[in-house]
Each structure stands twice: as structure tokens, then as C-alpha cells.
Design a protein around this motif. Structure first.
Motif, PDB file in Angstrom:
ATOM      1  N   GLN A  94       0.835  -1.201   0.000  1.00  0.00           N
ATOM      2  CA  GLN A  94       0.000   0.000   0.000  1.00  0.00           C
ATOM      3  C   GLN A  94       0.870   1.251   0.000  1.00  0.00           C
ATOM      4  O   GLN A  94       0.607   2.215  -0.727  1.00  0.00           O
ATOM      5  CB  GLN A  94      -0.904  -0.030   1.240  1.00  0.00           C
ATOM      6  N   ILE A  95       1.920   1.231   0.796  1.00  0.00           N
ATOM      7  CA  ILE A  95       2.837   2.366   0.823  1.00  0.00           C
ATOM      8  C   ILE A  95       3.491   2.548  -0.546  1.00  0.00           C
ATOM      9  O   ILE A  95       3.599   3.661  -1.066  1.00  0.00           O
ATOM     10  CB  ILE A  95       3.913   2.156   1.903  1.00  0.00           C
ATOM     11  N   ALA A  96       3.907   1.463  -1.132  1.00  0.00           N
ATOM     12  CA  ALA A  96       4.537   1.535  -2.450  1.00  0.00           C
ATOM     13  C   ALA A  96       3.580   2.158  -3.458  1.00  0.00           C
ATOM     14  O   ALA A  96       3.973   2.998  -4.282  1.00  0.00           O
ATOM     15  CB  ALA A  96       4.958   0.142  -2.905  1.00  0.00           C
ATOM     16  N   THR A  97       2.340   1.750  -3.387  1.00  0.00           N
ATOM     17  CA  THR A  97       1.344   2.318  -4.304  1.00  0.00           C
ATOM     18  C   THR A  97       1.195   3.820  -4.076  1.00  0.00           C
ATOM     19  O   THR A  97       1.084   4.606  -5.027  1.00  0.00           O
ATOM     20  CB  THR A  97      -0.020   1.628  -4.091  1.00  0.00           C
ATOM     21  N   LEU A 104       3.498   5.828  -2.875  1.00  0.00           N
ATOM     22  CA  LEU A 104       4.715   6.483  -3.375  1.00  0.00           C
ATOM     23  C   LEU A 104       4.664   6.613  -4.897  1.00  0.00           C
ATOM     24  O   LEU A 104       5.150   7.588  -5.472  1.00  0.00           O
ATOM     25  CB  LEU A 104       5.953   5.691  -2.949  1.00  0.00           C
ATOM     26  N   LEU A 105       4.048   5.636  -5.543  1.00  0.00           N
ATOM     27  CA  LEU A 105       3.908   5.696  -6.996  1.00  0.00           C
ATOM     28  C   LEU A 105       3.082   6.921  -7.402  1.00  0.00           C
ATOM     29  O   LEU A 105       3.365   7.565  -8.417  1.00  0.00           O
ATOM     30  CB  LEU A 105       3.219   4.415  -7.495  1.00  0.00           C
ATOM     31  N   VAL A 106       2.082   7.212  -6.588  1.00  0.00           N
ATOM     32  CA  VAL A 106       1.259   8.389  -6.878  1.00  0.00           C
ATOM     33  C   VAL A 106       2.070   9.667  -6.655  1.00  0.00           C
ATOM     34  O   VAL A 106       2.068  10.583  -7.471  1.00  0.00           O
ATOM     35  CB  VAL A 106      -0.002   8.410  -5.975  1.00  0.00           C
ATOM     36  N   ASP A 139       5.006  17.167  -8.378  1.00  0.00           N
ATOM     37  CA  ASP A 139       6.165  18.059  -8.401  1.00  0.00           C
ATOM     38  C   ASP A 139       7.041  17.874  -7.161  1.00  0.00           C
ATOM     39  O   ASP A 139       8.197  18.286  -7.133  1.00  0.00           O
ATOM     40  CB  ASP A 139       5.709  19.518  -8.453  1.00  0.00           C
ATOM     41  N   LEU A 140       6.446  17.270  -6.134  1.00  0.00           N
ATOM     42  CA  LEU A 140       7.176  17.095  -4.884  1.00  0.00           C
ATOM     43  C   LEU A 140       8.463  16.313  -5.081  1.00  0.00           C
ATOM     44  O   LEU A 140       9.420  16.484  -4.328  1.00  0.00           O
ATOM     45  CB  LEU A 140       6.301  16.359  -3.868  1.00  0.00           C
ATOM     46  N   THR A 141       8.485  15.461  -6.081  1.00  0.00           N
ATOM     47  CA  THR A 141       9.674  14.626  -6.283  1.00  0.00           C
ATOM     48  C   THR A 141      10.895  15.453  -6.621  1.00  0.00           C
ATOM     49  O   THR A 141      12.015  14.948  -6.621  1.00  0.00           O
ATOM     50  CB  THR A 141       9.443  13.616  -7.420  1.00  0.00           C
ATOM     51  N   LEU A 186      11.966   4.087 -18.084  1.00  0.00           N
ATOM     52  CA  LEU A 186      11.755   3.320 -16.862  1.00  0.00           C
ATOM     53  C   LEU A 186      10.300   3.512 -16.480  1.00  0.00           C
ATOM     54  O   LEU A 186       9.914   4.578 -16.020  1.00  0.00           O
ATOM     55  CB  LEU A 186      12.673   3.822 -15.739  1.00  0.00           C
ATOM     56  N   ASN A 187       9.510   2.501 -16.706  1.00  0.00           N
ATOM     57  CA  ASN A 187       8.082   2.623 -16.411  1.00  0.00           C
ATOM     58  C   ASN A 187       7.847   2.496 -14.909  1.00  0.00           C
ATOM     59  O   ASN A 187       8.065   1.431 -14.322  1.00  0.00           O
ATOM     60  CB  ASN A 187       7.311   1.530 -17.150  1.00  0.00           C
ATOM     61  N   PRO A 188       7.423   3.568 -14.291  1.00  0.00           N
ATOM     62  CA  PRO A 188       7.305   3.578 -12.818  1.00  0.00           C
ATOM     63  C   PRO A 188       6.430   2.458 -12.287  1.00  0.00           C
ATOM     64  O   PRO A 188       6.784   1.806 -11.303  1.00  0.00           O
ATOM     65  CB  PRO A 188       6.681   4.951 -12.531  1.00  0.00           C
ATOM     66  N   LYS A 189       5.282   2.254 -12.950  1.00  0.00           N
ATOM     67  CA  LYS A 189       4.378   1.235 -12.427  1.00  0.00           C
ATOM     68  C   LYS A 189       5.024  -0.158 -12.504  1.00  0.00           C
ATOM     69  O   LYS A 189       5.023  -0.920 -11.528  1.00  0.00           O
ATOM     70  CB  LYS A 189       3.071   1.245 -13.224  1.00  0.00           C
ATOM     71  N   ALA A 190       5.591  -0.455 -13.643  1.00  0.00           N
ATOM     72  CA  ALA A 190       6.234  -1.762 -13.809  1.00  0.00           C
ATOM     73  C   ALA A 190       7.381  -1.919 -12.814  1.00  0.00           C
ATOM     74  O   ALA A 190       7.545  -2.972 -12.189  1.00  0.00           O
ATOM     75  CB  ALA A 190       6.747  -1.907 -15.247  1.00  0.00           C
ATOM     76  N   VAL A 191       8.172  -0.854 -12.667  1.00  0.00           N
ATOM     77  CA  VAL A 191       9.294  -0.910 -11.738  1.00  0.00           C
ATOM     78  C   VAL A 191       8.803  -1.167 -10.320  1.00  0.00           C
ATOM     79  O   VAL A 191       9.323  -2.011  -9.590  1.00  0.00           O
ATOM     80  CB  VAL A 191      10.115   0.391 -11.788  1.00  0.00           C
ATOM     81  N   MET A 192       7.752  -0.453  -9.967  1.00  0.00           N
ATOM     82  CA  MET A 192       7.234  -0.591  -8.602  1.00  0.00           C
ATOM     83  C   MET A 192       6.724  -2.015  -8.365  1.00  0.00           C
ATOM     84  O   MET A 192       7.030  -2.638  -7.337  1.00  0.00           O
ATOM     85  CB  MET A 192       6.120   0.436  -8.373  1.00  0.00           C
ATOM     86  N   GLU A 193       5.977  -2.542  -9.319  1.00  0.00           N
ATOM     87  CA  GLU A 193       5.415  -3.890  -9.129  1.00  0.00           C
ATOM     88  C   GLU A 193       6.532  -4.930  -9.081  1.00  0.00           C
ATOM     89  O   GLU A 193       6.527  -5.822  -8.239  1.00  0.00           O
ATOM     90  CB  GLU A 193       4.409  -4.190 -10.242  1.00  0.00           C
ATOM     91  N   THR A 194       7.468  -4.787  -9.974  1.00  0.00           N
ATOM     92  CA  THR A 194       8.598  -5.712  -9.940  1.00  0.00           C
ATOM     93  C   THR A 194       9.332  -5.600  -8.617  1.00  0.00           C
ATOM     94  O   THR A 194       9.715  -6.592  -7.986  1.00  0.00           O
ATOM     95  CB  THR A 194       9.571  -5.388 -11.092  1.00  0.00           C
TER      96      THR A 194
END
Lengths: 209, 209, 209, 209
Positions: free
Chosen positions: B95-98, B100-102, B107-109, B188-196
DNA sequence: CATGAATGAGGATTCATTCAT
DNA sequence: GATGAATGAATCCTCATTCAT
């Protein structure tokens, strides 16, 4: 004044450029490119302001030279080590991690921070870095992962997407060392982090998968 | 001309500081603090150079304001979400990872990159950031890991040393987005990276652990 | 809100210009023209910055107004007093000195310092001051001296060259009050100085002349 | 090209600070501290804007340097002359007056105007000036007067209160020269004024005392 | 009339770069 | 080659002045 007398001076002279570049790397990394005064670089390198210009036509040229003496040699060494490796893929990954741990003790770790910070101001450098360093490092890693998967040593995952999971923690340690790590007592032990990281990466965090 | 007529001006004025801070964040993050001209910040914020000084006494004050409107609110939200969570630890981590993905789309990044780059020039800010943000985030994560271990959901590892393995890839994605990612076609696809990443982190990379 | 209610406001309004000029005189004299911020003048006068511009089109206009409300009225009063005087010349000089002693307690003494300091930047004002104020004052004094000499009350001296001997000490006291006098404990008692001055000027310093 | 060839450059460099300070004194005195642009000082000194900062860290430092090269040496010279004097007190006073007449031809006379005008903005300088210069000059004069009175050469007056009667006219001439004197045809002949002043001061203005 | 937010020209200061020695 | 004094373009910041409300 004789033959021997000129020797050290000669060696000195030849070493000048890299001495200057070392000083510049330290300061650029600490303060950023724009906030670093060439006078301070000269001071740190033990030469006069004017001497800098004997070796580097402009500040930006010095910047480029600093990055050039950077990671590429290391990357090539790793490529060769990988080519020469004959053990299992997990072993190879561990070996690479161990090598990165050594690099982490080096001044070279200041470079990623620099490239990161200045990529906006020097797109050409950013491109060069992305294509010459990052792309090659990624190719190296995806190749390793792909081979490991083909051999059945690794679970089937998208190698490209898996790269941050391997590299991210090392990058984080490198950046930490040159930024917040200087200003807080929060301790991150590189060796412990690396070992934990390889353990987690290879075996997972869940108690039984 | 009536009540509604005065609104826009009012609203305008109240919004100014954050409009300016937003513009400043964008440019500071792109070019660094020193290389950003206040005139460009003003231009981007749609005000004049002088107006900046109505709200921020110095460039450094603007810098501080930029960082202040930063990650803390997000961190607090996460702390509350964690406190409210009742499922399994792996679930919580996912859930946290999800989340962070958002945040990664935000712009905060840009802020981590800024803090990183300028910590050498602003030790006070570095300390503040290390103590107020990083330390708290670390405490949150080590708490989760420790609890997971106690519950038997996670393998026993040193929580502190495990943090880079969790956070590193997210940090890397955030930095990538604001640096080299702008200058290369390497995707680097963020969603794919996160799930992997979550898959690897939880289950490991080796084929049978 | 009624007739009486508008009275004070009316009077207030009429008084505005001179209230502002008073505030300006105080600050101009303290800090100089260039170093005085109109915002501070407004603050001291109890009005807003914009209000200044309702009465004085520019900072320089305010400066001129400040000087205009200056010494001329006083000079005219002295001219009339001189014309009305019927006693001896030494008596008249003593009377003028006594009057100057009173003026010394006034804010007006700030004006000479101002004119002095700014004559380089405002030649027109300098000329005006030299011609309208100084020349008239000198004419008044030389006239007195000349008449006294003709009457045999004073020794024959060049009246023009004698003026600094009469005025110098008063000028010095006025300037002292608005400059070093503010920053040291060295005391110069105006009354004592004036009395000594008239005694010396009229009778001389040597024990038997 | 030999020894003499290197001289001019050496001399040039050593002279720079005082050349700059001279230019600054002229402009500060003419326009005031705040109204003087450093660029104009540089122009007048025949150097570039940046060169100023090689010798004076800030505008205020330049100001202090300007005042430092000021009246103190002259004052010391006078103190020594007084100590070495063996004639009568009236003679000594006349000798001092003659010396002041010479100083009056000097650029040094710009300094009192400057100190006067800026004492409000630089209290520290005002204090220093009051204590180091004015107090010493007063002590010198009161000492002379006191001795003259003791010897019976002068009438008994309060020495402290008598100082403005002696100095005032000289101060007035110095200020006149740098202010209104530049903008009017009113002539004040320093020599005539000085002689008249000493005559009046010593013998009085009244025809028979 | 009165206000004070907004403007932008002006000036102090910094620092990359040049060049005489 | 090496030096460091000199330069001036660039940038932060101030403040007189304007103007919508």
C-alpha cells in the motif's frame, strides 16, 4: 636544478591536470557547479587562479574533464569481470555488489550527485552520461538477469524493470554519503546495508514465499 | 464590483506566495539554487522581480519556503495511513509503495534532488531535512518491519539496514525523472518498476529460496 | 460625523503637508536625502506611502518643500527686529545672539546641515539658499556692523570678513547638535557658549587690548 | 625593462588604495555617501568597478578608509607644534590660525562635511570621530587657553565654552568651501576672514573695551 | 481621498576570464 | 609556464513611483 631536480617538477607538471580535476570534483560535488568558485578550486589544488586556465579553457571544460575521469573505467572493469565470470548468477550479483561496496569508499561516488544536480544545466553532459554510462550499465545488468532467467537460476521478471531494485540502494548510499550523511548522526552502515540488500533481493522479505 | 468583485484580487494575493514558491521549486530543481536567477522565477510566476521581495526577504528565504511546503504533509499522511492499517505487513508495504507511486507523479519529487544538491551549501537545511523528514520516515519504516518480523510475517532482518532496499528504487525513480530521464530515451516505467520491486522485495529474485 | 465631526478631520487634512514635511525634515537631517526612504517618512508622518504622492509629486519636491518651510520666516522676523531696534549696536548684536539661541532649540537647526550635505546634489537649491537666505542674512549683518562702525561704536573692520566671526560659533552649535553631539558625551552648553562668544567678540580675548 | 621597469607597476599597485580613497573622498564629500555610485569612484580613480573590491571589501569599508586617512595626522602635527611653541599665547593662537588657513586649501576640509552628514548613518564613526579627533582638538585648545589665562595673557573665561568662538569661523569656512561656496558668487576671502577673526577674537569688536 | 500591492530602473557585489610581468 | 591584479558582465536586492481598489 640538475637532471634529478627537474624530475619531480616534471612529474608535478604532468599531474597538474588531474590534481586540479580532483580538487574540482570535491568542490563541485560539495557546492554544485555554479556555487563553486574557481579560486577555491585553485586554492585546493595548490595552484594559482591563472594556472587553471593553462589546462582548462573554461569552467565548463573543467567540469567536463571532471566527469570524464569518472565512472567509465570502473564500468569497463566490471564489464570485463562479468565476461570472465563463470559461477552462478546469484554469485555474480553478489560479486558485483561487493565491488560496488568498494567503489562506495571512493571519491567517484561524488559524480552521480554532480550529474544529477547539473543535468538540467548541461543537457549534453546528461545525454552523454545517460548513453555512455547508464545505458551500458543497464545493458550489463539486464544481460546478467536475462541469462540468469534463461538458466533457470532466477525467477522470470522483466530485467529492465528489475534494475532499480538492484541499483537503487547503492545509489542511495552514494548520494547519502555526499549529502545528508554529512549533516546527521543517522548511521547507515554500507556493509550491513549491502549484505541485507543482497539477502533480501535474492531471497525475499516474506518469511516463506 | 460587489462582494464577488473583490474576491479575485483577494484570492490572487493570498495565492501569490505559493505560486512563487511553485515556480521557484521548478526552477531550483531544474537548474540548482545558485544557477537560478530570481528574475526567471518571477517571470515564471507571472510577477515582477520586485514582487518576489514582498513575500520573501531573500533568495535563501524563498529556498526555505520552497522546501517547507514539501514532503512533510505527505509524510504525515503516510504515518496516519500506517496507523490506520489493519491488514498484513506485506499488504501494508504494498500500500505504501502504491502511494509512493502516486507521489512520483507530483512536483514534490523535485525536492529530494534539491535537498541533495544543496545540502553542502545549506547545512542547516540539511540537518532539518535529515531530522524532520528522513528520520521520521525511517522510524515509520523500521517500525513496520519490526512489527512484521515480530508477527512472523517477515524474515528476521535488521530493519535499519533494510530500509535502502525498500526506498532506494523509489528514490532512484524520483531522481531519474528530474535528471537523466529528461535527456534520454531510456524508459523506466514507474508502475512496472514498482510492481517488480515489490515482487522481488517480498519474494526474492532467486528461483527457489 | 456631524459638522463638528468633520472639523478635526478637516484640520487634519490641512495639516497633512506640513506634518509630512516635518517628518521628512527629521529623517532627511538624520540620514541624508538619498539614504531616507519615503516609506519611513510616511511611517513617521502616520500616513501611507501612497498618500505622500497626493501632496508631493516626487521625493525632490518634498525636499524642496522641507527647505521652504525653513529659515526664511525667521530671517524676516530678524530683519524687522533689526529695523525696529533703537539701542546701541553691541546691544543689537546681543539681542540677535539671544534670538539665535532660541532658534537653536528648534527643529529648524536641522536645515543648515541638510543644505550643506545636499548642495552638491541640488545646485538649484544651493543657489536659492545662498541667494535668498545667506546673502540676505549677510546683508543684514554687514549693515549692522557698518552702521556700528560709522557711529563709532565698533572698531573699523571689514564687515564682510567679520561675519564668520559672529555666525561661525552659532553654526557650529547647530551642526553639533544634529551630528556628533548625538554620539558623544562631550557637552557644549549653548547658553554658556553664546555668552562667552558675545563677551569675546565684543571685548576680545587678550587681557588688555 | 630592468630594475626601473618594474618600479612603475609596483608603485602603481601600492598607490592604488590611496588613489581610490582620494577619489572616494572627493565624491562622497560632493554627493554624500549614499548618493555616490561606486562606479563613479572607480571612474575617477581610473580603475574598474571590480578593482575597488580588491582593496575595499564593501562601500562602507571604503568610507572608513577615507576618513582614516583624514585629520588625525594634522592634529598630531598641531599638537607637536603647540608643545614646541615658546612664545606668547596670542602668538600661538595666531600661529594655529595660520596653520588652519593652510589646511583650508587642502582636500582634508571635505572630511568634516562628510562626518557631519553621515554621523546619523554611522554612529560608530561618529563616536570615533568625536572621541579621537574632536575631543583631542578640544583638549589641545582648552589647554592653551587655560595656560594663557594662568599666565595672565588672556582674560579669564571658561575655556570649554570659548572653543566655538575660536573654531567656529574656521569650520564655517571649510564647510562653505565644499557647499554653498560652489554655487554662489558670494566671496569669502579666507585670509581676510582669518585675519579679521584673530583681530576680533583677541581685541574685541567694541571700539574701546 | 487613502491605501499598499506591484513595478522595474538603479546600484552594490561577485566571479569567470584575461593578460602583463 | 605560472602568477595574481585587473576587468566587467551578471545578478541580488532596494526603493521611488504607479495604480487598482
Amino acid at each position: 636544478m640538475q637532471a634529478t631536480g627537474s624530475q619531480p617538477r616534471r612529474r608535478r607538471k604532468d599531474a597538474r591536470p588531474s590534481e586540479i580535476a580532483d580538487a574540482a570534483l570535491a568542490l563541485f560535488s560539495e557546492r554544485g557547479f555554479a556555487a563553486t568558485r574557481l579560486e577555491d578550486v585553485a586554492l585546493r589544488a595548490g595552484v594559482s587562479k591563472g594556472t587553471l586556465y593553462l589546462y582548462f579553457p573554461t569552467k565548463e571544460d573543467l567540469f567536463r574533464a571532471v566527469l570524464r575521469q569518472g565512472l567509465l573505467p570502473n564500468l569497463e572493469a566490471m564489464e570485463q569481470a562479468v565476461a570472465a565470470h563463470h559461477g552462478s548468477t546469484p554469485d555474480l550479483l553478489r560479486q558485483i555488489a561487493t565491488h560496488l561496496l568498494v567503489v562506495l569508499d571512493t571519491d567517484l561516488t561524488a559524480i552521480p550527485k554532480l550529474v544529477l544536480a547539473e543535468s538540467g544545466n548541461f543537457p549534453a553532459i546528461a545525454r552523454l552520461y545517460a548513453d555512455e554510462v547508464v545505458k551500458r550499465a543497464m545493458a550489463l545488468l539486464t544481460g546478467i538477469l536475462r541469462r540468469g532467467i534463461e538458466r533457470g537460476e532466477l525467477r522470470p521478471v522483466d530485467p529492465q524493470s528489475a534494475i532499480p531494485s538492484f541499483i537503487g540502494p547503492f545509489l542511495m548510499m552514494a548520494l547519502w554519503k555526499h549529502s545528508l550523511g554529512q549533516h546527521t548522526e543517522i548511521a547507515l552502515n554500507p556493509k550491513a546495508v549491502m549484505e541485507t540488500h543482497m539477502d533480501l533481493l535474492l531471497h525475499g522479505l516474506e518469511s516463506r514465499s
